[in-house]
Write a protein that holds these residues in place. Structure first.
Motif: not given
Length: 169
Positions: A1-4, A123-124, A129-130, A134-137
């Motif tokens: 899965m790629k983020a824009d 960035t997002v 974005h999943e 995850i990074a924030k959590d």
């Protein structure tokens, strides 16, 4: 899965709205035909010219976290309370040092959490974005674990003399 990860060049992010209002007169003068945005990009990566500037930038980060992050203010208040109670109870130097270090660890991790959240948001953007979640959590989890550890440490060091004063036998 790629983020824009597209960022609009024409509209500044609300986080950096003050940077977007910079004019040529606010920036150092450079020779050549550089645009304002080019100068901003070039000066953003310079190292602080002296130690005083480094401390000023660091203090600005602490002030930002205190002004914008409710949890940082809570951690600051709890640190002040724990250290004050320790002083009133005449906790020994080693005990106070341990309490101070564990409280400082919580505050440092809260600052890192704030920095990570800002970078992820930059960035997002406003998309979900999943991996950003995850990074924030995980960063928030690190703060929570350190806060619980600090609470335990303070409890082990401060609770016995406090209980002895409150419930004399």
């Amino acid at each position: 899965m790629k983020a824009d990860f597209k960022m609009s060049q024409s509209s500044p992010s609300p986080l950096f709205s003050s940077a977007a209002t910079l004019t040529q007169s606010h920036l150092p003068q450079y020779s050549g035909e550089e645009s304002v945005s080019e100068i901003r990009k070039n000066t953003a990566w310079h190292i602080a010219p002296n130690l005083f500037s480094s401390f000023k930038y660091a203090w600005a980060g602490v002030c930002y976290a205190f002004m914008t992050q409710r949890n940082f203010r809570i951690h600051t208040a709890m640190t002040a309370i724990a250290l004050s109670i320790g002083l009133v109870l005449h906790i020994n130097t080693l005990g106070m040092a341990i309490v101070a270090l564990t409280c400082a660890l919580v505050m440092v991790l809260e600052l890192l959490n704030t920095a990570l959240e800002s970078v992820v948001d930059l960035t997002v953007g406003q998309s979900y974005h999943e991996l950003a979640k995850i990074a924030k959590d995980c960063a928030a989890g690190a703060v929570m674990i350190s806060a619980l550890a600090a609470l335990l440490v303070a409890g082990f060091i401060i609770a016995p003399p406090l209980v002895a004063i409150v419930f004399p036998f």
